[in-house]
Structures are given as structure tokens and as C-alpha cells.
Design a protein around this motif. Structure first.
Motif, short mmCIF file in Angstrom:
data_model
loop_
_atom_site.label_atom_id
_atom_site.label_comp_id
_atom_site.label_asym_id
_atom_site.label_seq_id
_atom_site.Cartn_x
_atom_site.Cartn_y
_atom_site.Cartn_z
N SER A 292 0.82 -1.21 0.00
CA SER A 292 0.00 0.00 0.00
C SER A 292 0.85 1.25 0.00
CB SER A 292 -0.92 0.00 1.23
OG SER A 292 -0.15 -0.07 2.43
N GLN A 293 2.12 1.15 0.39
CA GLN A 293 3.04 2.27 0.38
C GLN A 293 4.46 1.75 0.25
OE1 GLN A 293 1.78 3.35 4.51
NE2 GLN A 293 3.98 3.53 4.89
N SER A 294 5.38 2.65 -0.09
CA SER A 294 6.78 2.25 -0.26
C SER A 294 7.31 1.63 1.03
CB SER A 294 7.61 3.47 -0.64
OG SER A 294 8.98 3.14 -0.73
N SER A 295 8.11 0.57 0.88
CA SER A 295 8.55 -0.15 2.07
C SER A 295 9.80 -0.97 1.76
CB SER A 295 7.43 -1.09 2.56
OG SER A 295 7.89 -1.95 3.59
N GLU A 347 13.23 0.26 0.05
CA GLU A 347 12.35 1.26 -0.57
C GLU A 347 11.70 0.75 -1.85
OE1 GLU A 347 14.60 4.83 -1.03
OE2 GLU A 347 14.85 5.14 1.12
N PRO A 349 8.73 0.53 -4.18
CA PRO A 349 7.55 1.39 -4.34
C PRO A 349 6.25 0.62 -4.12
CG PRO A 349 9.10 1.70 -6.16
CD PRO A 349 9.55 0.49 -5.41
N ASN A 350 5.21 1.35 -3.77
CA ASN A 350 3.90 0.71 -3.61
C ASN A 350 3.44 0.16 -4.96
OD1 ASN A 350 3.54 3.56 -4.43
ND2 ASN A 350 1.37 3.02 -4.40
N THR A 374 7.80 -6.67 5.91
CA THR A 374 7.68 -5.33 5.36
C THR A 374 7.59 -4.32 6.49
OG1 THR A 374 5.25 -5.51 5.24
CG2 THR A 374 6.50 -6.14 3.28
N ALA A 376 5.40 -1.85 6.32
CA ALA A 376 3.99 -1.45 6.34
C ALA A 376 3.14 -2.68 6.05
CB ALA A 376 3.72 -0.36 5.31
N CYS A 378 0.89 -5.35 4.24
CA CYS A 378 0.90 -5.85 2.88
C CYS A 378 -0.11 -6.98 2.76
CB CYS A 378 2.30 -6.33 2.49
SG CYS A 378 2.85 -7.79 3.41
#
Length: 527
Positions: A292-295, A347, A349-350, A374, A376, A378
Motif C-alpha cells: 500500500s506504500q513504499s517499504s 524502498e 515502491p507501492n 515489510t 507497512a 501488505c
């Protein structure tokens, strides 16, 4: 120790003795040893004769060692004359005893940290498992200095121990002891996955206690990992103690990835597709990853059974991965590694990605665990092996006769269809080394519309170059209309490269995967 050796020395095999005093005489170091059973006899070798033979300059009367015993008796009481007590040269101790444990005084250290923990090995992975599931701790000293680490495995109660030992032995292990060890990683403090960058490793011991001396730098975090080999597959209790003259902190190590998703899977005869050079790579177990976001992302692949090399790769999502190009790869675990593989990427990307879990060779089967870490949340889902709604059509085996290097078979469809074609040399078990085919035939696969001067190539494998038939080749996602088949014809064409007649008579298997049912003709030779 054999029965004969035990009778000759007076020592009892597989038995513990106590060291109750030390002495040095004419350069010989002696230990006063006690048999806890307090049986008369004991060490039968003549220490007086041994002492005199080792020191010919000794002017004292024979039996001088007994005088030394008498002198020491004045200080240690009557212990050496008690049943079961005897003096023994330290070199004989090293020869006849397996291990020596020393008592020490923890009160010498002004700082002590203890952690009690349990480790359930009931569902532990095999001997090639990574460090991820092992107990891990963070130790950090507030001043530079030495720390002594003591790992103690607790004894189990009778009923529980008997049950776990019976299960352990029934699994094929030869004893019920097992081994424990400690690994130290510097500059980390968080959980580690692999043993590669270990700074210090204690030897694996079958004792319930393990001691490791470490030098700690000021304010540098270290990670301690508890490891085992062949412990009974049950729950075990431990205590980890750290002693030092400097203030320090001992706590459980934390994982730098805040979220983890774990999936179980398996390579079966149908899904063990081999490495990325194989045409069957797309058959390997695959999972979709949605960020859902860069991680930062970690992929840990671990065998639950088997001991073959494995690999994990993260690709940009495009349905199910049938082929891999350099641009598709976000990251991977590097070289194939026996038992487990780790890929870490920063890093990412989402978006949506595909995880491919592969073995090095086709046909290697076994169960595995995939852990995705991760920063964030996932979503991870298993991807179906066969795309929904597709048909698989297998042609007859294609053989190249001497002097022939091109074969073709007609293809017909009743309505618009999208298809892919895969070709691979048949495996000739027992013919070549390691069960591989006896020859590596250069092979090119193409789809053609029309014949002769009107022939048009619709798609060709790779970049129109020849591929190793052992690993296979393919063309993907070609749209075919019924009118094309009826007017000028659509053909599946196989072309063999290299010098003619220098390769064996291996057959080529060809499969077509399509949206609708298709028909194919037999193979025909082309000049």
C-alpha cells in the motif's frame, strides 16, 4: 571406554567424577579426583613410578608422591584417603575424560543480566533452517569490556522427558542429547536471518551448559542467537546469563520489519520448475505481493523437507510470471543456497509484485515456508498454477531425423484465441550425467502464418535466437484468428541449430496453452 580399558584403569565408563584439589610436584600437575559413588579402588596406575620416570633428577626416596599426599592431607583433611579418592596426572585426565567443567564465582562480577525463555521445536524446520525462528537477544554494554555468557538448558521432568525422547528417537535420531551453541553478531542488535556475518560462534556442545567470552565495545548493540542441532523435537527451557564488571543491558532482539506474513507451500512434480533458465520456471510456486506504500521488503524462503538449493525472486506484476527479463527483477536472493534463501530490498515502491520460489533443478520436490517482512501492511496471496479458464493441448513428440533441422505442425482454432507455446527436450533419465539428457540441442520455436514467400513470423522464442532445448523455450500471448488458419494456415515451427547430426535422437515435447480449444496436426519435415 571399553570394558577391558575400564578394568585396567579402574575408571568407570560414562561416569562423572569430581575434582576436589590440585597440586604441582616436580613440574607435574596433579588433580585429586573423587568418585561420587565412593567405591574403593579407582585410578590403578602407579603415580609414584610415573613421577619418578618423568623426573630422573628427583633425589627423594621412592614414594615421594605419597609424602606429598601426606603433606596435602594436613591442609585438605583426610579427603585423599577416603574411598573413591585418588590423585591423577592432568595429562591422564585429558586422555581418559571427555570433558572438564570448572566452578566459578559469579560474585566476582558486579553486573548480571538473566533471561529465562522457552523454545518449542515441535514444528521446527530441517537442519538447513535459517536463524529467523531461533531465540535471539540484544546485548549492549555501557562501557568497553568483557562479558561472560552462560547458556543453560533446563532438565525436563521424567514423564515429559521420556515422551519427547521417544518421539525424537522414533524420528531416526541416534541419541537424545542434541547440541547447543551461541552465535554473536556485532553492530546489529536486531534479529538476524542468516549465519553468514557471525563475529563469534561457540562450539556446539552436548552439555546442558555453554560458556562464551565476548569483548563488547561501548554502546554498540550486538545480537545473540541460540542455535541447536538434533535436540528432541519438543519444548525446551533455557536461561541465558550475562556477567560483566561493566553495566550492560540484555533484552530480546526485535525484528526491523514491523509486519510479517507467512505462507506454506510445496514443490511437487508438477510445480518444481527449476531455475529461471528453464522453460518450466513459470510452473514454480508464485505469490502476489501488494504494497500500500513504499517499504523495505524481505523474502525468506526456507525448506521444511529436503536439502537442495533454493532461490526467491521479486518481480514486477504481470499476471503469472512465464519468463523473466532483467527489467522485471526488483530483487532476489543471489546464488542458489541449500536449505534457505533470503532477499532483502530497500524502498520498494507501492504496487503489485510477484514472488517466485524456485529450486535449481527441475523435479526437486519438498515443502517450504515463505516469510514476507515489510515496514507497512501488505497483502500476500497464492497465485494459481494454471490461469483460470485456459486449456492445455499437448502435441505429439517431435523428433529430428538425420539431415532434418526444421519441423512444423498446423494449428487451428474456431474463434479468436490467445495462446502460448512451450517446447522442451524430453528428460533422458540415466543417459547423461546427473540424469540430464545426453545432449543440449540448440532449439528455436516460432509461430508462422502462411508458407513459402508469403510466410510471416507471428512470434519467435526469446530474441529470435536459439535456446538450450534442455531448459526449453517458449512464445507467449499470441492472438490467433480463425480466418488466419483457414486462408494461409498457422504453423508451429521447431528449428534445430548447430551442426547437423551431432546431437542425439531426443524427443521434443510441445504444449499449447490457450483461451479456447484448439486443434493441431502431426509434425512434418521441412527442407
Amino acid at each position: 571406554m571399553s570394558n577391558v580399558e575400564s578394568d585396567n584403569t579402574g575408571l568407570t565408563s560414562e561416569h562423572d567424577y569430581a575434582v576436589i584439589d590440585l597440586a604441582e610436584r616436580n613440574g607435574k600437575r596433579m588433580l585429586l579426583i573423587k568418585n561420587p559413588w565412593s567405591q574403593p579402588g579407582g585410578w590403578t596406575f602407579n603415580v609414584t613410578t610415573t613421577d619418578e620416570a618423568a623426573d630422573t633428577t628427583n633425589e627423594e626416596e621412592p614414594g615421594s608422591f605419597r609424602k606429598m599426599e601426606a603433606q596435602r592431607d594436613a591442609r585438605v583433611g583426610e579427603r585423599c584417603s577416603e574411598p573413591g579418592n585418588f590423585w591423577m596426572d592432568i595429562n591422564d585426565v585429558f586422555q581418559y575424560f571427555e570433558s572438564l567443567y570448572l566452578n566459578w564465582n559469579p560474585g566476582l562480577f558486579s553486573h548480571r543480566e538473566d533471561i529465562h525463555f522457552s523454545w518449542d521445536l515441535s514444528n521446527a524446520n530441517g537442519p538447513w533452517a535459517s536463524f529467523w525462528s531461533k531465540p535471539q537477544f540484544k546485548i549492549q554494554s555501557r562501557a568497553a569490556g568483557v562479558a561472560w555468557l552462560v547458556l543453560s538448558r533446563h532438565f525436563q521432568s521424567g514423564a515429559h522427558a521420556a515422551k519427547s525422547v521417544a518421539k525424537h528417537l522414533s524420528a531416526g535420531h541416534t541419541d537424545d542429547s542434541g547440541f547447543i551453541s551461541l552465535y554473536l553478531f556485532d553492530g546489529r542488535g536486531d534479529r538476524v536471518y542468516l549465519a553468514d556475518e557471525c563475529a563469534i560462534r561457540a562450539p556446539y556442545v552436548d552439555s546442558p551448559n555453554l560458556l562464551l567470552k565476548v569483548d563488547l565495545q561501548k554502546d554498540i548493540p550486538y545480537t545473540l542467537v541460540v542455535s541447536e542441532q538434533d535436540l528432541p523435537r519438543s519444548s525446551h527451557s533455557f536461561t541465558l546469563c550475562a556477567y560483566s564488571v561493566q553495566p550492560m543491558d540484555l533484552s530480546r532482539a526485535q525484528d526491523k520489519y514491523r509486519s510479517h506474513v507467512v505462507h506454506d507451500g510445496a514443490w511437487t512434480p508438477a510445480s518444481a520448475g527449476g531455475n529461471a533458465s528453464s522453460h518450466a520456471y513459470c510452473k514454480n510456486p508464485q505469490f502476489s505481493l501488494t504494497l500500500s506504500q513504499s517499504s523495505d521488503v524481505s523474502l525468506l524462503l526456507e525448506l521444511r523437507s529436503g536439502d537442495f538449493p533454493v532461490h526467491v525472486k521479486l518481480l514486477r506484476a504481470d499476471g503469472r510470471s512465464a519468463r523473466v527479463t532483467f527489467r522485471d527483477v526488483i530483487g532476489d536472493s543471489g546464488e542458489y543456497r541449500k536449505g534457505h534463501a533470503l532477499a532483502e530490498m530497500s524502498e520498494v515502491p507501492n504496487g503489485q509484485y510477484i514472488i517466485v520460489c524456485s529450486t535449481f533443478e527441475q523435479g526437486q520436490v519438498g515443502e517450504f515456508t515463505l516469510c514476507i517482512g515489510t515496514m507497512a501492511d501488505c497483502v500476500v496471496e497464492r497465485i494459481s498454477t494454471t490461469p483460470a479458464g485456459q486449456f492445455m493441448h499437448r502435441l505429439g513428440v517431435a523428433f529430428f531425423k538425420p539431415g532434418i533441422d526444421r519441423l512444423r505442425a498446423s494449428l487451428r482454432c474456431s474463434r479468436l484465441t490467445r495462446l502460448s507455446v512451450v517446447a522442451q527436450a524430453q528428460w533422458a533419465e540415466g543417459i547423461g550425467e546427473n540424469g540430464q539428457p545426453s545432449s543440449d540441442v540448440p532449439l528455436r520455436l516460432s509461430l508462422e502464418h502462411g508458407q513459402g514467400s508469403t510466410c510471416q513470423t507471428l512470434a519467435s522464442s526469446g530474441t529470435d535466437d536459439f535456446s538450450n532445448a534442455h531448459y526449453g523455450t517458449h512464445v507467449s500471448d499470441v492472438d490467433i484468428q480463425p480466418l488466419m488458419c483457414s486462408q494461409r494456415g498457422v504453423w508451429i515451427v521447431l528449428e534445430r541449430g548447430g551442426l547437423l547430426d551431432t546431437y542425439g535422437p531426443e524427443g521434443i515435447d510441445v504444449e499449447v496453452h490457450s483461451d479456447t480449444r484448439i486443434e493441431t496436426g502431426t509434425w512434418h519435415e521441412l527442407p
